[in-house]
Scaffold this motif. Sequence first.
Motif, PDB file in Angstrom:
ATOM      1  N   ILE A 108       0.839  -1.204   0.000  1.00 14.97           N
ATOM      2  CA  ILE A 108       0.000   0.000   0.000  1.00 14.97           C
ATOM      3  C   ILE A 108       0.873   1.253   0.000  1.00 14.97           C
ATOM      4  CG2 ILE A 108      -1.563   1.339   1.477  1.00 14.97           C
ATOM      5  CD1 ILE A 108      -2.826  -1.397   2.266  1.00 14.97           C
ATOM      6  N   ALA A 109       1.973   1.231   0.767  1.00 13.78           N
ATOM      7  CA  ALA A 109       2.880   2.381   0.792  1.00 13.78           C
ATOM      8  C   ALA A 109       3.724   2.476  -0.477  1.00 13.78           C
ATOM      9  CB  ALA A 109       3.793   2.296   2.008  1.00 13.78           C
ATOM     10  N   LEU A 110       3.864   1.344  -1.198  1.00 13.66           N
ATOM     11  CA  LEU A 110       4.738   1.310  -2.370  1.00 13.66           C
ATOM     12  C   LEU A 110       4.061   1.817  -3.638  1.00 13.66           C
ATOM     13  CD1 LEU A 110       7.443   0.312  -3.683  1.00 13.66           C
ATOM     14  CD2 LEU A 110       6.298  -1.896  -4.013  1.00 13.66           C
ATOM     15  N   VAL A 111       2.758   1.610  -3.803  1.00 14.52           N
ATOM     16  CA  VAL A 111       2.132   1.858  -5.107  1.00 14.52           C
ATOM     17  C   VAL A 111       2.276   3.297  -5.601  1.00 14.52           C
ATOM     18  CG1 VAL A 111       0.548  -0.104  -5.087  1.00 14.52           C
ATOM     19  CG2 VAL A 111      -0.123   2.035  -3.961  1.00 14.52           C
ATOM     20  N   PRO A 112       2.347   4.351  -4.750  1.00 13.51           N
ATOM     21  CA  PRO A 112       2.587   5.687  -5.319  1.00 13.51           C
ATOM     22  C   PRO A 112       3.932   5.800  -6.025  1.00 13.51           C
ATOM     23  CG  PRO A 112       1.743   5.878  -3.084  1.00 13.51           C
ATOM     24  CD  PRO A 112       2.082   4.432  -3.299  1.00 13.51           C
ATOM     25  N   ASP A 113       4.902   4.929  -5.669  1.00 15.10           N
ATOM     26  CA  ASP A 113       6.199   4.941  -6.348  1.00 15.10           C
ATOM     27  C   ASP A 113       6.149   4.166  -7.660  1.00 15.10           C
ATOM     28  OD1 ASP A 113       8.003   6.308  -4.342  1.00 15.10           O
ATOM     29  OD2 ASP A 113       7.152   4.726  -3.095  1.00 15.10           O
ATOM     30  N   LEU A 114       5.055   3.405  -7.880  1.00 11.71           N
ATOM     31  CA  LEU A 114       4.896   2.663  -9.128  1.00 11.71           C
ATOM     32  C   LEU A 114       3.990   3.384 -10.113  1.00 11.71           C
ATOM     33  CD1 LEU A 114       4.419  -0.939  -7.654  1.00 11.71           C
ATOM     34  CD2 LEU A 114       6.541   0.263  -8.209  1.00 11.71           C
ATOM     35  N   SER A 135      -1.812   7.206   5.034  1.00  7.64           N
ATOM     36  CA  SER A 135      -1.603   7.328   6.474  1.00  7.64           C
ATOM     37  C   SER A 135      -1.699   5.947   7.111  1.00  7.64           C
ATOM     38  CB  SER A 135      -2.639   8.268   7.083  1.00  7.64           C
ATOM     39  OG  SER A 135      -3.934   7.692   6.949  1.00  7.64           O
ATOM     40  N   ILE A 136      -1.289   5.876   8.372  1.00  2.00           N
ATOM     41  CA  ILE A 136      -1.374   4.596   9.082  1.00  2.00           C
ATOM     42  C   ILE A 136      -2.828   4.128   9.161  1.00  2.00           C
ATOM     43  CG2 ILE A 136      -1.080   3.497  11.341  1.00  2.00           C
ATOM     44  CD1 ILE A 136       1.449   5.102  11.727  1.00  2.00           C
ATOM     45  N   VAL A 170       7.971   6.074   8.733  1.00  2.00           N
ATOM     46  CA  VAL A 170       6.785   6.740   9.260  1.00  2.00           C
ATOM     47  C   VAL A 170       7.135   8.217   9.446  1.00  2.00           C
ATOM     48  CG1 VAL A 170       5.156   6.883  11.176  1.00  2.00           C
ATOM     49  CG2 VAL A 170       5.961   4.656  10.393  1.00  2.00           C
ATOM     50  N   GLU A 171       6.382   9.077   8.733  1.00  2.00           N
ATOM     51  CA  GLU A 171       6.678  10.502   8.741  1.00  2.00           C
ATOM     52  C   GLU A 171       5.608  11.266   9.511  1.00  2.00           C
ATOM     53  OE1 GLU A 171       6.901  11.071   4.512  1.00  2.00           O
ATOM     54  OE2 GLU A 171       9.062  10.624   4.478  1.00  2.00           O
ATOM     55  N   SER A 179      -2.752   9.277  11.749  1.00  2.00           N
ATOM     56  CA  SER A 179      -2.648  10.205  10.618  1.00  2.00           C
ATOM     57  C   SER A 179      -1.220  10.400  10.140  1.00  2.00           C
ATOM     58  CB  SER A 179      -3.260  11.556  10.996  1.00  2.00           C
ATOM     59  OG  SER A 179      -2.572  12.120  12.098  1.00  2.00           O
ATOM     60  N   ARG A 180      -0.281   9.638  10.663  1.00  2.00           N
ATOM     61  CA  ARG A 180       1.105   9.743  10.201  1.00  2.00           C
ATOM     62  C   ARG A 180       1.262   9.062   8.850  1.00  2.00           C
ATOM     63  NH1 ARG A 180       3.748   8.118  16.077  1.00  2.00           N
ATOM     64  NH2 ARG A 180       3.013  10.006  17.168  1.00  2.00           N
ATOM     65  N   ALA A 181       2.086   9.658   7.984  1.00  2.00           N
ATOM     66  CA  ALA A 181       2.241   9.166   6.614  1.00  2.00           C
ATOM     67  C   ALA A 181       3.247   8.025   6.552  1.00  2.00           C
ATOM     68  CB  ALA A 181       2.681  10.299   5.702  1.00  2.00           C
TER      69      ALA A 181
END
Length: 696
Positions: A108-114, A135-136, A170-171, A179-181
């Motif tokens: 889920i966190a990876l797909v924006p990089d694809l 977000s979490i 985790v940003e 709500s952390r990214a």
Amino acid sequence: MTPQEGTAPMTGREAADPNLRHLLARAAAVEQRIRHAVELRRSTDPDPDDDFRGLYLTDESITRLLDEEGARVFPAVPPLDGGGAASRLDALAREFALSPLDTEILLIALVPDLDDRFEAFYAYLNDDVTRRRPSIGLALGLCGAAPSDPGARARLAAGAPLRSGGLLLVEDLDRPFLSRALRVPDRVAAHLLGDDTPDPRLAELLAPWQAVRGVGDPVPLAGVLADGVPLAYLSEDQGGAGTALAASALSLAGREVLGLDLARLAEDPAPADAVRALVREARLTGAGLVCAPLDAVSRERPQLLRLLTATPVPTVLVGRAPWDASWSSVPPLLLHAPRVEPGARGELWTEAYESWSPSPLPPALAPDDLLAPFLLTPEQLTAAARSAAQTARLAGGELRADHVRRGARAQNAAGLDRLARRIEPTVTWDDLVLPPDTHTQLRELTARARHRDRVLGEWGMRPGGGRGRGVSALFAGDSGTGKTMSAEVIAADLGLDLYTVDLATVIDKYVGETEKNLERIFTEAAGVNGVLLFDEADAIFGKRSDVKDAHDRYANVESAYLLQRMESFDGLAILATNLRANLDDAFTRRLDLVIDFPVPDPTQRLLLWNRCLGPTLPRGTDLDLPFCAENFELAGGNIRSIAVTAAYLAAEAGGAVTMETVIHAIQREYQKLGRLTLASEFGPYLGLLDQGPSCT
């Protein structure tokens, strides 16, 4: 829209690369969940026509992204067949002990990089166009986990595999937890896509240590590493093959090799971050770590060693310092790495030279013999061969023995230059004027230095006692009798540099400082291939006396320390003294040779006069060198000084060197020495003297 609508056909690479095919298939499943979440959000939005929804991310823009023909990039295909090779995603999950929930969160966190469309989707679901990462809370929801589920939340805690392994960042830590990214580091995304380029963060820290044939036996170490031993320490001496042996063992154990230069790590502004990036790189690529030299961080940065020894990957440390148990909570396997022995040096050097040079190795050149005096690691041998090839190309392409030696000397560390004066030898055996026995002993000393590895190492002629393979000698004689020049000749014959240390400058009045100064010199000397000349040795090697006060006690400590340090030194050390009788008997017993340099006799002095005046200096017809040699008992250094003074006098007069200028130069030398100018010495040339109080 049905799940298959808008699915883009696979490209040639996607169809041919099973790993990429599998990753995109898993991403397609994530995409369906995201699409479902977007559709659900639209259907339940109480005011879908709000123009300010998501800060101007309108419903129409989301509809366009969802319905755009050909926008889908993830082919909806099943995962890899069970009989095929495991994908990188599966291998990563096994290596980092990821649960199925961890893997889904990572995707889920990876797909924006694809596919950058997912930035807009996540911004829409976050109701904030500036928050374009999941977000979490959103990630847990897409996985079907309740945001209040403590088990699910724990998968994103700081010590959980995703975060502790460096796979997920985790940003926005100032925000509430949900709500952390979430973001996947670029290196992890690149690895999953099939890119094996190391993390740029490590570019300046990685070392190209590789397996080398014929250097020790890596099989035992490979066996224990394959059986799960996590940590080993290879101690080595100068010229040791620790890094090559470690790389060979890891390769035999089925691991890639990742080398870390600890000297560069010690200079890194954020070394702990670098270690974490290194460990992640090793785990991503299935590599083991080879870290050297341990001495660069063992004293001042032991905390870095504790980080390295706590890694979950096989780690081999290499260095010269004794192992300290406080550096690791896991006891390491302790081994000693062999040197590159003389028989293997030439072979390694030749192999490296032929890979760099278009010209073949001259048949008459014998790298084995030329490199025998040098203690070089496999990496230094490779660098020395490349340096020799470049120097030969500059000189016209023909490789000479001097090029081989110069390339080997180029591998010396520069630290000793700050503690000693380096002399590049320019004299040869023909320049020495010495008695035959002294000359023979100097040749014997050179032979010892050249063959020490064979005699003391292969043949074991110096067993036990902590003694190294060094060679030590004492040059005893009056000032100017040729001690320093002889050391320079030996260095030239071996192809080494000469480093001169004035022991009188090492002595410190404060307790313990002399030993520290000596230790710094010997430590730096262990990193160079050179001849170490200690001048004025009697300043510290004097006879130990009865202890009558604190000064006697600490003077004896200094002498005893240096005696021990000389025994463990692996290089060629020469000590020069004008007062042999003052030296401690225990010290002279430990020397390999004691060579006396007598004052030259008349025949030798005549040779010295001719050589010191040289072939190009103009000489007057009245110059009577046989008289000078017979009547003036001078050492070679004094004769050289007189010749230089006479040359200056001749230059000032605009003529040749005459007997008058020589007599005047002798008188000046006598004044420096505090000697009387006796009439019986000068004979018929007494009238050429400047009359003064020193003349009798």
